[in-house]
Scaffold this active site. Structure first.
Site: not given
Ligand code: NOJ
Length: 490
Positions: A83, A129, A175-176, A318, A436, A444
């Site tokens: 991905r 993303h 993404n998210e 997560y 991940w 980030w």
């Protein structure tokens, strides 16, 4: 919760797919090479060092110059899918629908996709993303202008489908979206860094951003279905993240309700319009009132039509938390939770699980299984793909800890067991798993501190060293696969 269990290496279906995930800005580097335009992250990381631990993605993992080696490593580690995300500003440097296309950027992704396929690895591509074109931010505030953003995103997506869709069969639009909306436009800890202290309208902006993302997803899904899917035969969806929430006090009905409300504000905010083709959850409409934008009849028609096209639920997951309904103080006027507090310890002082080296991430595999159940009962028509899961180990700055990353191996083993239980004991269809992350990368606002990779990256030399978790995953995926015929038919 559930972290005291032994890892059992429970079985997975014969066709369960295994791979790793990354995102362009976090690994590529080459931030201004070969005509690439600036993204909001290129700018944000150079504004005030404190926002990203003084670090940025200018060089990152140098993946831009290491495509062949990185793909070979994936193949050696038994991965069958990958991905990745596309950097919008490598492809359209200024980002807009009337702006020039950068063929060198397209050639980079052609090379990467071809290398993957040559190694028997199926690319799964995220269009967005988090690295939006800075120029579009300056022109109209990106997601704050729904019509403009949607038109530019449609143009960008159409270009990607037409140039890569002959080889890419799994597409993810965003993404998210929760993180883009809340962390980018309320807390301000992620680009573009909007928050009340910097003068943004945090009462309304996050909900406008979410609205734009939902409608842009739906519009691009319709484009894919109408113009590309008939010949390219791929699938498309979105990736939603979310913790699982347990009540802070199990004997308090308000906390039991809070756990459910928190899940709806986090996940169903996007999931209900996108996957069920209907309005936002009722609890959000009631609590947020006119802070929440309204879908027009045309919007609802689009959502209804495209909800059936999404062919999987992309789940980034997560960890879990406790939810406590706050009753002793009123919410802030930009409250985004229905006045619910998130905690890692419950009323009895019990922790949700052992802490990783990121404060928000604890080992809680039971919550994962419960979330798989929650998602599958809310969106029963969709198979689930785990599009991200992983953790950084405590003490991982020490190379010895990194190489033999026991904490991560245990985390991954328990979370894979939770998937197995969800499949075989709860009857949920989970089709695949992306760890991940392939390699340590730019995390980030936390910079290069937390290391999520199953491959260690030496940021001085950019050398890669697989950690033991990489070998554990390679081996356990083989051992778990199809060891039973109970349910291996998809
Ligand atoms: C979610 C994001 O998609 C990814 O970019 C990030 O690095 C991981 N989770 C870990 O926080």
């Amino acid at each position: 919760m559930g972290y005291n269990l032994p890892v059992e290496n429970l079985k997975l279906p014969a066709v369960f797919t295994y791979g790793s995930a990354t995102a362009a800005y976090q690994i590529e580097g080459a931030a201004d090479r070969d005509g690439k335009g600036k993204s909001i992250w290129d700018v944000y990381t150079h504004l005030e060092p404190s926002r990203t631990n003084g670090e940025n993605g200018d060089v990152a993992c140098g993946h831009y110059d290491r495509v062949q080696d990185d793909v070979k490593l994936m193949a050696d580690l038994g991965m069958k899918t990958y991905r990745m995300s596309l950097s919008w500003t490598r492809i359209i440097p200024l980002g807009g629908r009337h702006d020039p296309v950068n063929e060198v950027g397209i050639a980079f992704y052609d090379k990467l996709i071809d290398a993957l396929l040559e190694h028997g690895i199926q690319p799964s591509v995220t269009l967005y993303h988090w690295d939006a074109p800075q120029t579009l931010y300056e022109r109209y505030g990106l997601f704050l202008d729904t019509a403009e953003f949607r038109a530019d995103f449609e143009h960008y997506a159409r270009l990607c489908f037409s140039r890569f869709g002959d080889r890419v069969k799994t597409w993810i639009t965003f993404n998210e979206p929760y993180i883009i909306s809340i962390f980018g436009h309320l807390n301000g800890t992620l680009a573009p860094g909007h928050c009340a202290e910097r003068g943004s309208d945090t009462v309304r902006e996050p909900w406008r951003v979410g609205h734009t993302l939902i409608l842009s997803h739906a519009a691009v899904t319709a484009i894919y279905a109408d113009e590309f899917q008939p010949t390219q035969q791929g699938r498309i969806s979105i990736v939603l993240n979310g913790h699982f929430y347990e009540p802070f006090d199990r004997s308090n009905p308000a906390d039991i309700a809070a756990a459910q409300t928190r899940l709806e504000f986090y996940i169903a905010w996007f999931g209900d319009p996108v996957f069920l083709g209907r309005d936002y959850p009722a609890c959000m409409r009631v609590y947020l009132g006119d802070r929440l934008p309204v879908f027009t009849e045309d919007d609802l028609d689009l959502l209804r039509a495209t909800s059936k096209i999404n062919s999987f639920y992309g789940m980034n997951h997560y960890s879990s938390k406790f939810a406590r309904q706050i009753t002793d103080r009123p919410p802030a006027k930009d409250d985004w939770t229905s006045n619910i507090e998130e905690l890692s310890t419950n009323i009895h002082g019990e922790e949700i699980g052992p802490a990783s080296s990121s404060a928000w991430l604890r080992i809680a595999p039971t919550g994962f299984r419960k979330l798989l159940n929650w998602v599958s009962s809310r969106y029963p028509h969709l198979p689930i793909i785990i599009t991200e899961n992983g953790c950084p180990c405590p003490g991982e700055t020490d190379m010895e800890v990194a190489k033999d990353d026991q904490f991560r191996q245990r985390y991954l083993g328990l979370y894979l067991d939770a998937i197995s239980r969800a499949i075989y004991e709860d009857g949920i269809e989970v089709q695949g798993y992306y760890v991940w992350s392939l390699m340590d990368n730019f995390e980030w606002s936390a910079g290069y501190g937390p290391r999520f990779g199953i491959i260690h990256v030496d940021y001085d030399t950019l050398g890669r060293t697989p950690k033991n978790s990489a070998y554990y995953l390679r081996d356990t995926m083989e051992q778990r696969r199809g060891t039973s015929s109970v349910r291996n038919d998809y």
